[in-house]
Motif scaffolding. Sequence first.
Motif, mmCIF file in Angstrom:
data_model
loop_
_atom_site.group_PDB
_atom_site.id
_atom_site.type_symbol
_atom_site.label_atom_id
_atom_site.label_comp_id
_atom_site.label_asym_id
_atom_site.label_seq_id
_atom_site.Cartn_x
_atom_site.Cartn_y
_atom_site.Cartn_z
ATOM 1 N N HIS A 59 46.622 34.562 43.248
ATOM 2 C CA HIS A 59 46.745 33.772 42.013
ATOM 3 C C HIS A 59 45.564 34.006 41.085
ATOM 4 O O HIS A 59 44.957 33.071 40.567
ATOM 5 N N ARG A 60 45.247 35.293 40.855
ATOM 6 C CA ARG A 60 44.189 35.655 39.922
ATOM 7 C C ARG A 60 44.760 36.118 38.586
ATOM 8 O O ARG A 60 44.039 36.255 37.620
ATOM 9 N N ARG A 61 46.080 36.341 38.512
ATOM 10 C CA ARG A 61 46.721 36.755 37.252
ATOM 11 C C ARG A 61 47.863 35.829 36.862
ATOM 12 O O ARG A 61 48.110 35.613 35.686
ATOM 13 N N VAL A 75 44.635 29.696 37.206
ATOM 14 C CA VAL A 75 44.374 30.859 38.054
ATOM 15 C C VAL A 75 42.948 30.784 38.588
ATOM 16 O O VAL A 75 42.091 30.103 38.025
ATOM 17 N N GLY A 76 42.712 31.508 39.684
ATOM 18 C CA GLY A 76 41.367 31.627 40.219
ATOM 19 C C GLY A 76 40.659 32.802 39.568
ATOM 20 O O GLY A 76 41.261 33.580 38.822
ATOM 21 N N THR A 108 38.553 28.860 42.803
ATOM 22 C CA THR A 108 39.872 28.880 43.443
ATOM 23 C C THR A 108 40.955 28.459 42.448
ATOM 24 O O THR A 108 40.705 27.672 41.535
ATOM 25 N N PRO A 109 42.166 28.982 42.647
ATOM 26 C CA PRO A 109 43.273 28.544 41.805
ATOM 27 C C PRO A 109 43.685 27.122 42.206
ATOM 28 O O PRO A 109 43.252 26.619 43.245
ATOM 29 N N THR A 110 44.484 26.500 41.359
ATOM 30 C CA THR A 110 44.957 25.152 41.667
ATOM 31 C C THR A 110 46.484 25.133 41.639
ATOM 32 O O THR A 110 47.113 25.964 40.988
#
Length: 117
Positions: A59-61, A75-76, A108-110
């Motif tokens: 979940h970085r994009r 996103v993270g 971190t993503p949520t």
Amino acid sequence: MTNTRLTDPEVLEFRYPVLLEDFHIRAGSGGRGQWSAGDGIMRTIRFLERMDCTILSGHRRVRPFGLNGGEAGQVGENSVRRQDGRVERLQGCDATVLEVGEAIIIRTPTAGGYGAA
């Protein structure tokens, strides 16, 4: 060590030549909804020895989606703070070498919220 497990600072610093500079909740970062999602965290880990660092994260994009009208989460992000103050962004799955005094910063993503707010 996994970030998801939220390894205790004492354990992290005992097992690895690192110093946990910052560890806090990303207040308000969870997706909004009738039932809002929990917040993510941010960690800054400074390296006390030269080390290879590899990160595998998701979940970085793409934002984690909300359900039934809830808003998406955030996103993270992974980055490295170099000795000269530059901050380099890392990919979700990446590797780099950190020199003494450099730090990795992990946000971190949520999760997304549930139901219309």
